[in-house]
Design a protein around this motif. Structure first.
Motif: not given
Length: 82
Positions: A18-23, A49-56, A58-63
């Protein structure tokens, strides 16, 4: 990472999916807004930019994961002291 940390502090019972979906949805909203505003001429040099979408995401989920870990460690140490 800040959104992941804020989510972990505000909603402690959310599952990781759910967190990953929200982010992901919040990052997608920002990227679509940049695309729309750039195509309308309100902002310059902004695009989707799809790269921004993926990396943002991933970074937020890691946080979120790091914050959950730190919260659990602090809670265990607090219980041992009491």
């Amino acid at each position: 990472m800040p959104l992941g940390v804020y989510i972990s502090l505000l909603w402690k019972t959310l599952r990781l999916e759910h967190v990953a979906l929200i982010i992901f949805l919040s990052s997608l909203t920002i990227e679509i807004s940049q695309l729309a505003l750039g195509s309308l001429g309100f902002v310059i040099c902004r695009s989707f930019d799809v790269d921004n979408l993926i990396l943002n995401t991933l970074g937020e989920v890691i946080g979120y994961i790091i914050a959950q870990y730190l919260l659990s460690v602090c809670k265990k140490k607090t219980l041992k002291v009491s």
